[in-house]
Motif scaffolding. Structure first.
Motif, mmCIF file in Angstrom:
data_model
loop_
_atom_site.group_PDB
_atom_site.id
_atom_site.type_symbol
_atom_site.label_atom_id
_atom_site.label_comp_id
_atom_site.label_asym_id
_atom_site.label_seq_id
_atom_site.Cartn_x
_atom_site.Cartn_y
_atom_site.Cartn_z
ATOM 1 N N ASP A 1 60.558 53.119 41.989
ATOM 2 C CA ASP A 1 59.797 52.866 40.783
ATOM 3 C C ASP A 1 58.419 52.372 41.221
ATOM 4 O O ASP A 1 58.295 51.306 41.809
ATOM 5 N N THR A 2 57.401 53.156 40.952
ATOM 6 C CA THR A 2 56.058 52.807 41.415
ATOM 7 C C THR A 2 55.268 52.033 40.371
ATOM 8 O O THR A 2 54.109 51.714 40.597
ATOM 9 N N THR A 3 55.877 51.738 39.227
ATOM 10 C CA THR A 3 55.162 50.957 38.230
ATOM 11 C C THR A 3 55.103 49.507 38.684
ATOM 12 O O THR A 3 56.032 48.977 39.270
ATOM 13 N N THR A 4 54.001 48.886 38.424
ATOM 14 C CA THR A 4 53.809 47.496 38.798
ATOM 15 C C THR A 4 54.519 46.610 37.779
ATOM 16 O O THR A 4 54.343 46.790 36.575
ATOM 17 N N PRO A 5 55.323 45.647 38.242
ATOM 18 C CA PRO A 5 55.981 44.765 37.288
ATOM 19 C C PRO A 5 54.951 43.925 36.540
ATOM 20 O O PRO A 5 53.883 43.602 37.074
ATOM 21 N N VAL A 6 55.278 43.602 35.321
ATOM 22 C CA VAL A 6 54.389 42.805 34.494
ATOM 23 C C VAL A 6 54.319 41.393 35.059
ATOM 24 O O VAL A 6 55.338 40.776 35.357
ATOM 25 N N ALA A 7 53.116 40.892 35.211
ATOM 26 C CA ALA A 7 52.937 39.530 35.722
ATOM 27 C C ALA A 7 53.142 38.535 34.579
ATOM 28 O O ALA A 7 52.710 38.778 33.457
ATOM 29 N N PRO A 8 53.806 37.436 34.849
ATOM 30 C CA PRO A 8 53.982 36.433 33.799
ATOM 31 C C PRO A 8 52.643 35.773 33.468
ATOM 32 O O PRO A 8 51.726 35.739 34.291
ATOM 33 N N VAL A 9 52.556 35.261 32.253
ATOM 34 C CA VAL A 9 51.374 34.527 31.824
ATOM 35 C C VAL A 9 51.802 33.128 31.421
ATOM 36 O O VAL A 9 52.963 32.896 31.062
ATOM 37 N N VAL A 10 50.860 32.201 31.486
ATOM 38 C CA VAL A 10 51.142 30.832 31.057
ATOM 39 C C VAL A 10 49.905 30.290 30.347
ATOM 40 O O VAL A 10 48.779 30.536 30.772
ATOM 41 N N TYR A 11 50.145 29.606 29.251
ATOM 42 C CA TYR A 11 49.082 28.944 28.503
ATOM 43 C C TYR A 11 49.385 27.453 28.517
ATOM 44 O O TYR A 11 50.533 27.045 28.288
ATOM 45 N N THR A 12 48.365 26.645 28.786
ATOM 46 C CA THR A 12 48.572 25.204 28.896
ATOM 47 C C THR A 12 47.507 24.435 28.129
ATOM 48 O O THR A 12 46.412 24.938 27.879
ATOM 49 N N THR A 13 47.854 23.218 27.781
ATOM 50 C CA THR A 13 46.913 22.278 27.187
ATOM 51 C C THR A 13 47.461 20.881 27.398
ATOM 52 O O THR A 13 48.629 20.716 27.758
ATOM 53 N N ALA A 14 46.625 19.897 27.188
ATOM 54 C CA ALA A 14 47.055 18.508 27.332
ATOM 55 C C ALA A 14 46.278 17.648 26.344
ATOM 56 O O ALA A 14 45.171 18.004 25.937
ATOM 57 N N ILE A 15 46.886 16.540 25.962
ATOM 58 C CA ILE A 15 46.211 15.577 25.101
ATOM 59 C C ILE A 15 46.386 14.187 25.681
ATOM 60 O O ILE A 15 47.268 13.944 26.510
ATOM 61 N N ARG A 16 45.563 13.294 25.221
ATOM 62 C CA ARG A 16 45.719 11.880 25.558
ATOM 63 C C ARG A 16 46.693 11.295 24.551
ATOM 64 O O ARG A 16 46.620 11.580 23.355
ATOM 65 N N SER A 17 47.642 10.509 25.034
ATOM 66 C CA SER A 17 48.658 9.929 24.161
ATOM 67 C C SER A 17 49.014 8.531 24.630
ATOM 68 O O SER A 17 49.205 8.302 25.824
ATOM 69 N N GLU A 18 49.107 7.626 23.684
ATOM 70 C CA GLU A 18 49.514 6.259 23.993
ATOM 71 C C GLU A 18 50.936 5.989 23.527
ATOM 72 O O GLU A 18 51.384 4.852 23.512
ATOM 73 N N GLY A 19 51.674 7.040 23.151
ATOM 74 C CA GLY A 19 53.054 6.903 22.695
ATOM 75 C C GLY A 19 53.990 6.506 23.826
ATOM 76 O O GLY A 19 53.721 6.776 24.997
ATOM 77 N N CYS A 20 55.099 5.877 23.451
ATOM 78 C CA CYS A 20 56.073 5.507 24.478
ATOM 79 C C CYS A 20 56.889 6.733 24.876
ATOM 80 O O CYS A 20 57.023 7.690 24.121
ATOM 81 N N LEU A 21 57.438 6.692 26.057
ATOM 82 C CA LEU A 21 58.140 7.834 26.626
ATOM 83 C C LEU A 21 59.334 8.252 25.783
ATOM 84 O O LEU A 21 59.485 9.427 25.449
ATOM 85 N N SER A 22 60.196 7.325 25.411
ATOM 86 C CA SER A 22 61.421 7.684 24.684
ATOM 87 C C SER A 22 61.110 8.285 23.315
ATOM 88 O O SER A 22 61.731 9.267 22.904
ATOM 89 N N GLU A 23 60.131 7.733 22.606
ATOM 90 C CA GLU A 23 59.766 8.283 21.297
ATOM 91 C C GLU A 23 59.122 9.653 21.441
ATOM 92 O O GLU A 23 59.394 10.558 20.653
ATOM 93 N N SER A 24 58.272 9.805 22.440
ATOM 94 C CA SER A 24 57.629 11.103 22.674
ATOM 95 C C SER A 24 58.667 12.179 22.986
ATOM 96 O O SER A 24 58.631 13.266 22.411
ATOM 97 N N LEU A 25 59.597 11.870 23.879
ATOM 98 C CA LEU A 25 60.634 12.845 24.245
ATOM 99 C C LEU A 25 61.537 13.185 23.074
ATOM 100 O O LEU A 25 61.921 14.347 22.900
#
Length: 126
Positions: free
Chosen positions: A24-48
């Motif tokens: 099979d000479t077709t090139t496999p599709v490369a995965p993509v990833v989209y990311t972002t981040a925010i600043r948060s002062e929340g506690c770990l247990s509540e955030s999760l």
């Protein structure tokens, strides 16, 4: 002579069965990833807890797991979507006051649309 003909036919049959299918000479599709981040002062247990609930509501129901750092002060939540080929990863680090998310998949459009949906649901208009 008959034995020779039978042997020749057997050799041809064997040769055909040993031929490998064309590569099979077709090139496999490369995965993509989209990311972002925010600043948060929340506690770990509540955030999760919130992230886990919202991720489940958005369809990320397959193989959910939460992995805590060795010091227990930060954690990552991972899950695969139950119906689509996209995955979610959310990292909570209260010490650094950040929450980041990533959505990955093989279909660029699906991963992008899912990323926007997850980002808006988890982070609002931040």
């Amino acid at each position: 002579m008959k034995t020779l003909v039978k042997t020749g036919g057997l050799v041809k049959s064997l040769a055909h069965s040993l031929l490998l299918p064309a590569e099979d000479t077709t090139t496999p599709v490369a995965p993509v990833v989209y990311t972002t981040a925010i600043r948060s002062e929340g506690c770990l247990s509540e955030s999760l807890a919130g992230i886990t609930e919202l991720a489940h509501e958005l369809g990320f129901t397959h193989a959910p797991e939460t992995i805590y750092a060795a010091d227990g002060l930060s954690a990552a939540f991972h899950a695969d979507h139950g119906e689509r080929a996209v995955s979610l990863a959310v990292e909570c680090n209260p010490r650094q006051q950040t929450v980041s998310l990533a959505v990955s998949g093989l279909d660029n459009h699906d991963a992008f649309e899912t990323f926007h949906q997850v980002s808006k649901t988890l982070f609002g208009d931040c």
